[in-house]
Structures are given as C-alpha cells and as structure tokens.
Design a protein around this motif. Structure first.
Motif, mmCIF file in Angstrom:
data_model
loop_
_atom_site.group_PDB
_atom_site.id
_atom_site.type_symbol
_atom_site.label_atom_id
_atom_site.label_comp_id
_atom_site.label_asym_id
_atom_site.label_seq_id
_atom_site.Cartn_x
_atom_site.Cartn_y
_atom_site.Cartn_z
ATOM 1 N N LEU A 175 49.349 -47.649 -45.716
ATOM 2 C CA LEU A 175 48.998 -48.284 -44.445
ATOM 3 C C LEU A 175 48.455 -47.251 -43.463
ATOM 4 C CD1 LEU A 175 49.217 -51.256 -43.520
ATOM 5 C CD2 LEU A 175 51.309 -50.621 -42.298
ATOM 6 N N ALA A 176 49.113 -46.073 -43.389
ATOM 7 C CA ALA A 176 48.636 -45.014 -42.494
ATOM 8 C C ALA A 176 47.281 -44.494 -42.940
ATOM 9 C CB ALA A 176 49.658 -43.881 -42.450
ATOM 10 N N LEU A 177 47.101 -44.292 -44.245
ATOM 11 C CA LEU A 177 45.824 -43.806 -44.752
ATOM 12 C C LEU A 177 44.702 -44.793 -44.455
ATOM 13 C CD1 LEU A 177 44.315 -41.635 -46.358
ATOM 14 C CD2 LEU A 177 44.884 -42.886 -48.441
ATOM 15 N N THR A 178 44.997 -46.075 -44.548
ATOM 16 C CA THR A 178 44.008 -47.096 -44.203
ATOM 17 C C THR A 178 43.638 -46.992 -42.729
ATOM 18 O OG1 THR A 178 44.934 -48.576 -45.881
ATOM 19 C CG2 THR A 178 43.520 -49.569 -44.204
ATOM 20 N N GLY A 179 44.637 -46.807 -41.872
ATOM 21 C CA GLY A 179 44.378 -46.658 -40.435
ATOM 22 C C GLY A 179 43.509 -45.457 -40.135
ATOM 23 N N TRP A 180 43.752 -44.342 -40.814
ATOM 24 C CA TRP A 180 42.929 -43.150 -40.587
ATOM 25 C C TRP A 180 41.468 -43.430 -40.922
ATOM 26 C CZ3 TRP A 180 46.372 -39.184 -43.706
ATOM 27 C CH2 TRP A 180 47.618 -39.061 -43.078
ATOM 28 N N GLN A 181 41.243 -44.074 -42.064
ATOM 29 C CA GLN A 181 39.869 -44.318 -42.505
ATOM 30 C C GLN A 181 39.151 -45.316 -41.598
ATOM 31 O OE1 GLN A 181 39.007 -44.670 -46.726
ATOM 32 N NE2 GLN A 181 41.115 -44.159 -47.222
ATOM 33 N N LEU A 182 39.833 -46.400 -41.232
ATOM 34 C CA LEU A 182 39.201 -47.398 -40.379
ATOM 35 C C LEU A 182 38.874 -46.820 -38.999
ATOM 36 C CD1 LEU A 182 41.304 -50.572 -41.256
ATOM 37 C CD2 LEU A 182 38.920 -50.131 -41.858
ATOM 38 N N THR A 183 39.767 -46.004 -38.469
ATOM 39 C CA THR A 183 39.512 -45.392 -37.164
ATOM 40 C C THR A 183 38.340 -44.428 -37.245
ATOM 41 O OG1 THR A 183 41.860 -45.592 -36.578
ATOM 42 C CG2 THR A 183 40.520 -44.049 -35.293
ATOM 43 N N ALA A 184 38.335 -43.579 -38.271
ATOM 44 C CA ALA A 184 37.223 -42.636 -38.437
ATOM 45 C C ALA A 184 35.906 -43.380 -38.625
ATOM 46 C CB ALA A 184 37.495 -41.720 -39.637
ATOM 47 N N GLY A 185 35.911 -44.410 -39.459
ATOM 48 C CA GLY A 185 34.691 -45.177 -39.677
ATOM 49 C C GLY A 185 34.223 -45.880 -38.423
ATOM 50 N N GLY A 186 35.162 -46.445 -37.660
ATOM 51 C CA GLY A 186 34.799 -47.112 -36.415
ATOM 52 C C GLY A 186 34.204 -46.151 -35.397
ATOM 53 N N LEU A 187 34.750 -44.944 -35.320
ATOM 54 C CA LEU A 187 34.220 -43.957 -34.379
ATOM 55 C C LEU A 187 32.827 -43.484 -34.780
ATOM 56 C CD1 LEU A 187 37.440 -41.847 -33.707
ATOM 57 C CD2 LEU A 187 36.329 -43.476 -32.161
ATOM 58 N N ILE A 188 32.525 -43.514 -36.077
ATOM 59 C CA ILE A 188 31.180 -43.178 -36.532
ATOM 60 C C ILE A 188 30.184 -44.263 -36.121
ATOM 61 C CG2 ILE A 188 29.743 -42.907 -38.601
ATOM 62 C CD1 ILE A 188 32.179 -41.534 -39.904
ATOM 63 N N ILE A 189 30.613 -45.523 -36.237
ATOM 64 C CA ILE A 189 29.728 -46.640 -35.905
ATOM 65 C C ILE A 189 29.538 -46.787 -34.397
ATOM 66 C CG2 ILE A 189 29.449 -49.152 -36.077
ATOM 67 C CD1 ILE A 189 31.075 -49.047 -38.655
ATOM 68 N N LEU A 190 30.552 -46.404 -33.606
ATOM 69 C CA LEU A 190 30.548 -46.625 -32.153
ATOM 70 C C LEU A 190 29.262 -46.153 -31.466
ATOM 71 C CD1 LEU A 190 32.057 -47.505 -29.568
ATOM 72 C CD2 LEU A 190 33.121 -45.235 -29.539
ATOM 73 N N PRO A 191 28.851 -44.891 -31.600
ATOM 74 C CA PRO A 191 27.628 -44.476 -30.890
ATOM 75 C C PRO A 191 26.375 -45.170 -31.410
ATOM 76 C CG PRO A 191 28.399 -42.742 -32.369
ATOM 77 C CD PRO A 191 29.479 -43.767 -32.321
ATOM 78 N N MET A 192 26.310 -45.439 -32.724
ATOM 79 C CA MET A 192 25.141 -46.131 -33.272
ATOM 80 C C MET A 192 25.016 -47.534 -32.684
ATOM 81 S SD MET A 192 24.953 -45.071 -37.301
ATOM 82 C CE MET A 192 26.615 -45.590 -37.730
ATOM 83 N N ALA A 193 26.161 -48.225 -32.544
ATOM 84 C CA ALA A 193 26.128 -49.589 -32.020
ATOM 85 C C ALA A 193 25.586 -49.624 -30.595
ATOM 86 C CB ALA A 193 27.525 -50.204 -32.079
#
Length: 311
Positions: A175-193
C-alpha cells in the motif's frame, strides 16, 4: 481456492476496473482534459495512501519510487491519453495490447526469465483477441498516435518488470509503495497539465463523482492490487491479465451505451479470455515472493497487506 488463484482473482480486479475508465470519462468528466484527468487520477490517490500509511521512501527508494512512478503513471498516462486522442479507440486498444510481448522481452533482459514459445504464443493470441473485440473496419492510423500507444505500452511494461525486479523495502507494505508511485507520477503530470491545458475547468457534481471514482476505486485500490499481484505472480502472468480491460470496456459499452457486440467481437472475447487464462498456468517465478528480506535468504510469511513477517 488456492492462494495463487485468489491472488490472480484479486489482481484481475485492476484491469477489470480500468475497463470502466472510458465509460466514466465520456459520461462523467469534462471533455478534452486528458492530462488533468490523469492528474486527478494519480495525485489525490497517492496523497491519500501516503496519509494512510505514513511512510516515506528511504535511501535509494526515493529515486526508485520516482522511476517506477514515471513508468507506471507519469509517462504512461500522458502517452496513453495522447494515443487515445489521436487514434480511434479500437486502434489504441490494439496498440496497447502488445504490452505482454514487451514484458516477455524485458523480463528476459532484467529478470532472467527465458522466453518460452508458450509465453510468446499466448501474448500474440491475447493481442489478436483484443483486435477482434475492438478494431473496426476502415480504422485510420496516425503515426504520432501509434508511436504514443507503443511507448505507453512499453512504459507500463517496463514499470511492471522493474516493480518485479526491485520488490519493496523490508517492512514496507504494498500500500505504501503504491502511494509513493502514484504521488511521484502525479507530480510528474502536474506541470504538464497546467502548461498544456491551462487552469482546471469548472467542475459539476457529476464531474466530481467521476473523478472520485477514478482516483480512489479505479486508481488507489486498483493499482494496489496490481502492484501486489506483480509481487506474487510472474511478470508475464500479471501482464496477460491486461486483456480483461478492453473486454470489460466492450461489455460496459454494450450494456450501458447500447454498442453492438457481434459474432466477431464475441469470438475475440473468447480468444483474449482464453489467452488470459493460459497465461496464469505458467509455473511460479523463481524469484518470488519478493522483498528485500527474502533476498537475504530469510524465511518469511506475509501479513494481510503483504508486509513480510519473520517466522
């Protein structure tokens, strides 16, 4: 039910859930905002899981989480949406269905899993079955869309293989590993969006309900089950559950949107589902279950969340 069968069944819920994405996107979300939709799927889900687990990466897992988050989320979502916007839905699904073939090759390179004739034939059969389900006559091709679709499949396939290769830190649950990946991925998408799509659109109650489903059921829960499955099953077995997504999308389109399902589509479903089942008959991978504790040769069992517990 055996432990492996239960793991396969739970992991299969992830692509089944992802099969509902098209319906939710078209019926509940504002149009022409693919990056914002990717952002709303990933970042709220990741932050929720971080709050629930209260665990942050340590040491090398900062960069490993960033790499996995980019492959599984941050690069995968934008490429997938670009393919979906540049190609007819059926063509995009067929291009994405080559993922199992990428996994076979990447698993040979990075996991030492020797490709077998069965694995290759099963992956080809799955792609063929998906093509019968979703591909329409006269579908147009677009070079940019096809390239984006192939890169999205490669990104997710690489994420699957490296998730398998690296496992997770000792004492850290899936569950924690999933949270790390989703947060990192979301932060990558944030500026592009924000750079490419501008400010967020005005949202209605229907929009908020759609985003809530995508973020928590379709992403937080589904990716947890997906990464948990990668840990316990071979990489090829997990990726061959992927055809369940276009099959589910076709069934929802028939049931909820009145889209036709003819004999060819039904035959494709049978072939794709048969390939999915065949992919689960592979022998267990030599390097699983997966955790850094086990890499040290210690005998462990798993708790309900998948954390290693010394016997």
């Amino acid at each position: 039910m055996s432990r492996k069968a239960a793991t396969v069944a739970l992991t299969a819920l992830a692509p089944i859930s992802w099969g509902s994405t098209y319906f939710v996107t078209t019926e509940f979300l504002p149009p022409d905002r693919p990056l914002f939709t990717g952002l709303m799927r990933a970042l709220p889900a990741g932050l929720l899981l971080l709050a629930l687990t209260r665990r942050l990466p340590q040491g090398a897992w900062w960069w490993k989480s960033a790499v996995l988050g980019a492959l599984n989320i941050g690069a995968f979502f934008p490429l997938l949406f670009l393919a979906a916007y540049r190609l007819p839905g059926g063509v995009a699904a067929v291009v994405a269905s080559v993922g199992p073939l990428f996994v076979v090759g990447l698993a040979a390179l990075f996991l030492g899993d020797k490709p077998t004739v069965k694995a290759l034939l099963t992956a080809i059969a799955a792609a063929f079955g998906v093509s019968l389900v979703v591909l329409k006559a006269g579908a147009a091709l677009d070079a940019v869309g096809v390239t984006a679709g192939l890169l999205s499949a490669l990104s997710m396939s690489a994420g699957t293989v490296f998730t398998k290769r690296w496992g997770r830190p000792e004492g850290v649950g899936a569950l924690a590993l999933t949270g790390w990946q989703l947060t990192a991925g979301g932060l990558i998408i944030l500026p592009m969006a924000f750079l490419l799509e501008g400010a967020p659109p005005a949202l209605t109650g229907y929009n908020l309900a759609g985003y809530a489903y995508l973020a928590f059921g379709n992403t937080a829960v589904s990716y947890f089950l997906w990464f948990r499955g990668i840990e316990r099953l071979s990489a090829s077995s997990v990726t061959l559950l992927g055809p369940l997504s276009p099959i589910t999308a076709a069934v929802i389109g028939w049931a909820a949107l009145g889209q036709a399902l003819g004999p060819v589509q039904l035959l494709g479903m049978v072939i794709a589902f048969g390939a999915t089942l065949a992919g689960q008959l592979n022998p267990p991978a030599k390097n699983q279950p997966f955790s850094e504790t086990e890499k040290k040769g210690q005998e462990v069992s798993m708790d309900l969340e998948g954390r290693p517990v010394r016997r």
